[in-house]
Each structure stands twice: as structure tokens, then as C-alpha cells.
Write an enzyme that holds these catalytic residues in place. Structure first.
Site, PDB file in Angstrom:
ATOM      1  N   PHE A 254      -5.962  -1.597  -2.858  1.00  0.00           N
ATOM      2  CA  PHE A 254      -6.611  -1.868  -1.571  1.00  0.00           C
ATOM      3  C   PHE A 254      -7.246  -0.581  -1.075  1.00  0.00           C
ATOM      4  O   PHE A 254      -6.559   0.409  -0.824  1.00  0.00           O
ATOM      5  CB  PHE A 254      -5.644  -2.412  -0.507  1.00  0.00           C
ATOM      6  CG  PHE A 254      -6.369  -2.696   0.779  1.00  0.00           C
ATOM      7  CD1 PHE A 254      -7.045  -3.889   0.955  1.00  0.00           C
ATOM      8  CD2 PHE A 254      -6.461  -1.738   1.782  1.00  0.00           C
ATOM      9  CE1 PHE A 254      -7.771  -4.141   2.131  1.00  0.00           C
ATOM     10  CE2 PHE A 254      -7.188  -1.983   2.944  1.00  0.00           C
ATOM     11  CZ  PHE A 254      -7.846  -3.188   3.114  1.00  0.00           C
TER      12      PHE A 254
ATOM     13  N   ASP B 231      -6.379   8.157  -2.613  1.00  0.00           N
ATOM     14  CA  ASP B 231      -6.558   7.442  -1.349  1.00  0.00           C
ATOM     15  C   ASP B 231      -5.219   7.469  -0.611  1.00  0.00           C
ATOM     16  O   ASP B 231      -4.327   6.669  -0.890  1.00  0.00           O
ATOM     17  CB  ASP B 231      -7.022   6.002  -1.603  1.00  0.00           C
ATOM     18  CG  ASP B 231      -7.213   5.227  -0.283  1.00  0.00           C
ATOM     19  OD1 ASP B 231      -6.761   5.723   0.783  1.00  0.00           O
ATOM     20  OD2 ASP B 231      -7.792   4.127  -0.322  1.00  0.00           O
TER      21      ASP B 231
ATOM     22  N   LYS C 212      -6.397   6.462   9.159  1.00  0.00           N
ATOM     23  CA  LYS C 212      -5.237   5.976   9.924  1.00  0.00           C
ATOM     24  C   LYS C 212      -4.543   7.070  10.741  1.00  0.00           C
ATOM     25  O   LYS C 212      -5.046   7.460  11.773  1.00  0.00           O
ATOM     26  CB  LYS C 212      -4.290   5.238   8.975  1.00  0.00           C
ATOM     27  CG  LYS C 212      -4.973   3.972   8.427  1.00  0.00           C
ATOM     28  CD  LYS C 212      -4.068   2.969   7.753  1.00  0.00           C
ATOM     29  CE  LYS C 212      -4.834   1.677   7.494  1.00  0.00           C
ATOM     30  NZ  LYS C 212      -4.890   1.242   6.124  1.00  0.00           N
TER      31      LYS C 212
HETATM   32  C1  LIG Z   1      -6.201   0.781   5.516  1.00  0.00           C
HETATM   33  C2  LIG Z   1      -6.632   1.369   4.202  1.00  0.00           C
HETATM   34  C3  LIG Z   1      -7.987   1.621   3.910  1.00  0.00           C
HETATM   35  C4  LIG Z   1      -9.107   1.191   4.824  1.00  0.00           C
HETATM   36  O1  LIG Z   1      -9.055   1.769   6.062  1.00  0.00           O
HETATM   37  P1  LIG Z   1      -9.914   1.113   7.283  1.00  0.00           P
HETATM   38  O2  LIG Z   1      -9.787   2.117   8.379  1.00  0.00           O
HETATM   39  O3  LIG Z   1      -9.269  -0.198   7.590  1.00  0.00           O
HETATM   40  O4  LIG Z   1     -11.298   0.945   6.799  1.00  0.00           O
HETATM   41  C5  LIG Z   1      -8.288   2.244   2.721  1.00  0.00           C
HETATM   42  N1  LIG Z   1      -7.329   2.577   1.845  1.00  0.00           N
HETATM   43  C6  LIG Z   1      -6.020   2.336   2.070  1.00  0.00           C
HETATM   44  C7  LIG Z   1      -5.017   2.752   1.062  1.00  0.00           C
HETATM   45  C8  LIG Z   1      -5.634   1.702   3.251  1.00  0.00           C
HETATM   46  O5  LIG Z   1      -4.340   1.435   3.467  1.00  0.00           O
END
Ligand SMILES: *Cc1c(COP(=O)(O)O)cnc(C)c1O
Length: 416
Positions: free
Chosen positions: A149, A236, A265
Site C-alpha cells: 500500500f 516507504d 503522516k
Molecule cells: C498512508 C500511506 C500512504 C499514503 O499516504 P496519504 O497521505 O494517505 O496519501 C503511503 N504509504 C504508506 C505505507 C501509507 O501507510
């Protein structure tokens, strides 16, 4: 016999109805309407208090409405909010120095959301591949993992295997090779398969997939293989970063420094959309004026907020707290599992954890359990059907963890 659904107040119902009527139906929230947050707690519109065990998908690691972060935001919002990058401002440079030293990189490229930062990392990786590694134009391939994701843009969903996220959104972006997660041999085979590999994009723990923790050594071996084949290791850490797993970054558990680091985040403590891509000069310097950007990226409010949010993580020892209380939480959950066969597995690192419920992925049981948690004062949400993520703000205390274990066991016992 207790009902698994609590009657909603008419006040809550009215807010839910408005969202249903006027908002796109792109989410399926738990029927709880929140109006206030402080630390590990949130309150609904009827004044009921809950522990927040989702933490806005780990954006609120520092706790809701942390006074230091909110104060930094208010102060900056009253002074200067946005200039665009057409001009310099007095907040961005100091933030860039602070954040690069904090994470140990030469440079940052500031963006706003996680998905934007992932997009930025992919563009940076491709440009490096053409201009530094020497891959022929338009031939670059980036290796990604199954069940990943990384966000919701068209390019990112191009390499998702969540059919719900992809269906009827094509045509898709090409140039990605998908391999199984936590499979070093598959990574080496993919790296060997062509000379055109630009990089490997990976979540150090797959959060949305259900908090899937790879085998010890996977990340270090993957990084070493990327070095061997001159491909960029792109982490990521949007969900796993900023102390969530008991270290500042999840890759630090294996002493890995990524070539490109993606953050989002909790870099703002959940008070403002802030994301970042970090890399050293040899990579970041391939981007020249006009080649990438964002109107809001690196704005003064974001810069002030992110410094405050990262200071809180350091000053309040949130990594150490997450490491310690993660062990307490998993030990308690495993004890519950030994008494209640509804939990088939407990997994996680630090305060990023999940329980796997003894049912099919398409069953409603995990949802019903979350409804029961909510009735007893704890908010969590199922991910991938039968898994429930348990990820409270990192400012939680040991006493509070024990209280939450009590809530979890009591709720699960109602389903025996
Ligand atoms: C939440 C998330 C994203 C995307 O972040 P948004 O601010 O919702 O666009 C990308 N990678 C990971 C691992 C995430 O948990």
C-alpha cells in the site's frame, strides 16, 4: 444476550446522514462521530470517551492535539501561511536543515501527502536511473511488492494488487515489476533479470496488508542486494516511521539507511498534511528547477509544525515508549489469545500491531468485534477483513495499555 450494535444517538445519526448525502462514498467508517481529541483519547458528539487505537493510521503518534505542535501551528498561521516556492521564506530553510540532520540525509524535497511523496520518490528514482545510472530513456523498471500500500494516485494503484483500488481506474502506468514481499530470492532474481532496474520500493512492515512483519534480516539483505546491482533502496516509512515501531525508522531495526526515504503522516503529528522525500545529493541533485513541485509543499506552517512534531518525538522518548509498550501489549494479547481462540495470531513491532481473527477474510466478525470495542470505549478498525490493527498514540502509558487489554478481552469474550 447482548446486541453487537449500540443504538446511535440522533445527534450522531444526523452527522452520519449528512456525510452520506453530501460526501462521496469512498470510505466505510465505523459509526462513531468524533468531536474532540486529547492525547490517547477522542470523544464523540455525545461526550463518550474512547481510546484511539488507530491513531489516524499512525499520523497521530504524538497524541491528539499535542499542545506544543498546535502552538507552533497557531503561531505560524498568525504570521505567514503560504508564499509558494516562487519566493523564499524564513521557515523552510531552518526546517530543511533540522529534518535532514534528524534523519541523516543531505537533502529533503517537501510535499504534503503520503501519496505525493511516493510519487516524488518514483520520479526521483527514474530520473536518477536515466541521468546517473545510464538506463536508456523510458526503459527504467522499479521493483515493488505484492500486497503493497503506497497511496491512491493513478501511478501508485498501477502496481497495487488490491482489485478494489484498481478496478475501472485504468489505463495504468507501466514500468513496475511486482515480486512477493519478504522474499529475498525473488528480489535477487528481479534485480538480475534486466540491466534496467532503477530501484526497489518497499514498506519495512506492510501496514495496510495487516501489519505483515518480514523475517529478521530481510531489509538489510534487500539493501545489500540493491547496492550490489546499483539500484536505489526506497523505504516507504509513511506508516512505520517516526517512532511507531520502536525506533525512529523501522529500517533502523536492521541498521539500514535507505537511498530514498519517504515520510508522511506523523511527521506533522496529524495536525497538518506534511510529507517528505529525503535523499543524498548524488540522487536529489538530479531534480532541477521546474522539474517537480507543489504549491503547498514546504509552506511555512508545514515547516513549523513538522519541526515541533519531530521535537516531541525526541523530547518525549516516543521510540523507547513504543518499543517497551509494544512488548507489554503483545504479551497481553498473546495471553488473551491463549484463553480465547478467536485470536489466531498476534503480530507487530513497537506499537504497530494486529490481531488476526479466527474467521474468513470476507466475514463480518472483525467488524462486529470493532463495534464491540467501540461500545466498551476503544476505537480500532479491521484491515483486510479479518485483521484488526492495534496502534495507539505513542504517548500511551503502561497503565492505559493494561486498561485497553481489559477492554479487548471483555469485548472478545462477548463473541464466544
Ligand atoms: C498512508 C500511506 C500512504 C499514503 O499516504 P496519504 O497521505 O494517505 O496519501 C503511503 N504509504 C504508506 C505505507 C501509507 O501507510
Amino acid at each position: 444476550m447482548e446486541q453487537s450494535h449500540q443504538a446511535l444517538s440522533s445527534k450522531s445519526e444526523a452527522f452520519i446522514e449528512k456525510e452520506n448525502k453530501y460526501g462521496a462514498h469512498n470510505y466505510h467508517p465505523l459509526p462513531v462521530v468524533l468531536e474532540k481529541g486529547e492525547g490517547v483519547y477522542v470523544w464523540d458528539v455525545d461526550g463518550k470517551k474512547y481510546y484511539d487505537f488507530l491513531s489516524a493510521y499512525s499520523a497521530v503518534n504524538q497524541g491528539h492535539c499535542h499542545p506544543k505542535i498546535v502552538a507552533a501551528m497557531v503561531k505560524q498561521a498568525q504570521t505567514l501561511t503560504l508564499t509558494s516556492r516562487a519566493f523564499y521564506n524564513d521557515q523552510l530553510g531552518p526546517y530543511e536543515e533540522f529534518v535532514t540532520k534528524y534523519f541523516g540525509f543531505d537533502k529533503i524535497l517537501p510535499m504534503n501527502t503520503g501519496a505525493e511523496a511516493v510519487e516524488t520518490a518514483l520520479k526521483l528514482c527514474r530520473k536518477w536511473a536515466y541521468e546517473v545510472k545510464g538506463i536508456p530513456e523510458n526503459q527504467a523498471q522499479i521493483i515493488v511488492c505484492e500486497n503493497n500500500f503506497h497511496g491512491r494516485t493513478t501511478t501508485i494503484i498501477s502496481f497495487s494488487n488490491d482489485e478494489n483500488a484498481r478496478k475501472s481506474f485504468g489505463p495504468f502506468t507501466t514500468g513496475f515489476i511486482k515480486i512477493p514481499y519478504d522474499d529475498i530470492e525473488a528480489l535477487e532474481n528481479a534485480l538480475k533479470s534486466t540491466n534496467n532496474i532503477a530501484g526497489f520500493l518497499v514498506e519495512p512492515i506492510q501496514g495496510e496488508a495487516g501489519v505483515y512483519v518480514p523475517a529478521d534480516g530481510y531489509l538489510a539483505k534487500a539493501k545489500a542486494l540493491c547496492e550490489q546491482y546499483n539500484a536505489l533502496f526506497i523505504a516507504d516509512e509513511v506508516q512505520t516511521g517516526i517512532a511507531r515501531t520502536g525506533k525512529l525508522l523501522a529500517v533502523h531495526h536492521e541498521n539500514v539507511q535507505p537511498d530514498i526515504l519517504i515520510l508522511g503522516k506523523a511527521i506533522s503529528g496529524g495536525v497538518y498534511p506534511v510529507s517528505a522525500v529525503l535523499a543524498n545529493d548524488a540522487i536529489m541533485n538530479v531534480i532541477k528547477p521546474g522539474q517537480h513541485g507543489s504549491t503547498f509543499g514546504g509552506n511555512p506552517v508545514a515547516a513549523a509544525v513538522a519541526i515541533a512534531a519531530l521535537e516531541v518525538v525526541r523530547d518525549e522518548n516516543l521510540s523507547q515508549n513504543a518499543a517497551h509498550l509494544g512488548v507489554v501489549l503483545r504479551t497481553g494479547l498473546n495471553e488473551i489469545a491463549s484463553r480465547n481462540p478467536l485470536i489466531t495470531l498476534v503480530r507487530g513491532k513497537g506499537l504497530l500491531n494486529a490481531i488476526v481473527i479466527n474467521c474468513e477474510e470476507d466475514s463480518d466478525l472483525a467488524w462486529d468485534i470493532c463495534m464491540k470495542f467501540s461500545e466498551y470505549g476503544l476505537l480500532a478498525k479491521p484491515t483486510h477483513g479479518n485483521k484488526i490493527r492495534l496502534a495507539p498514540p505513542l504517548v500511551i502509558t503502561e497503565t492505559q495499555i493494561y486498561e485497553c487489554l481489559g477492554i479487548i478481552e471483555r469485548a472478545l469474550n462477548d463473541f464466544r
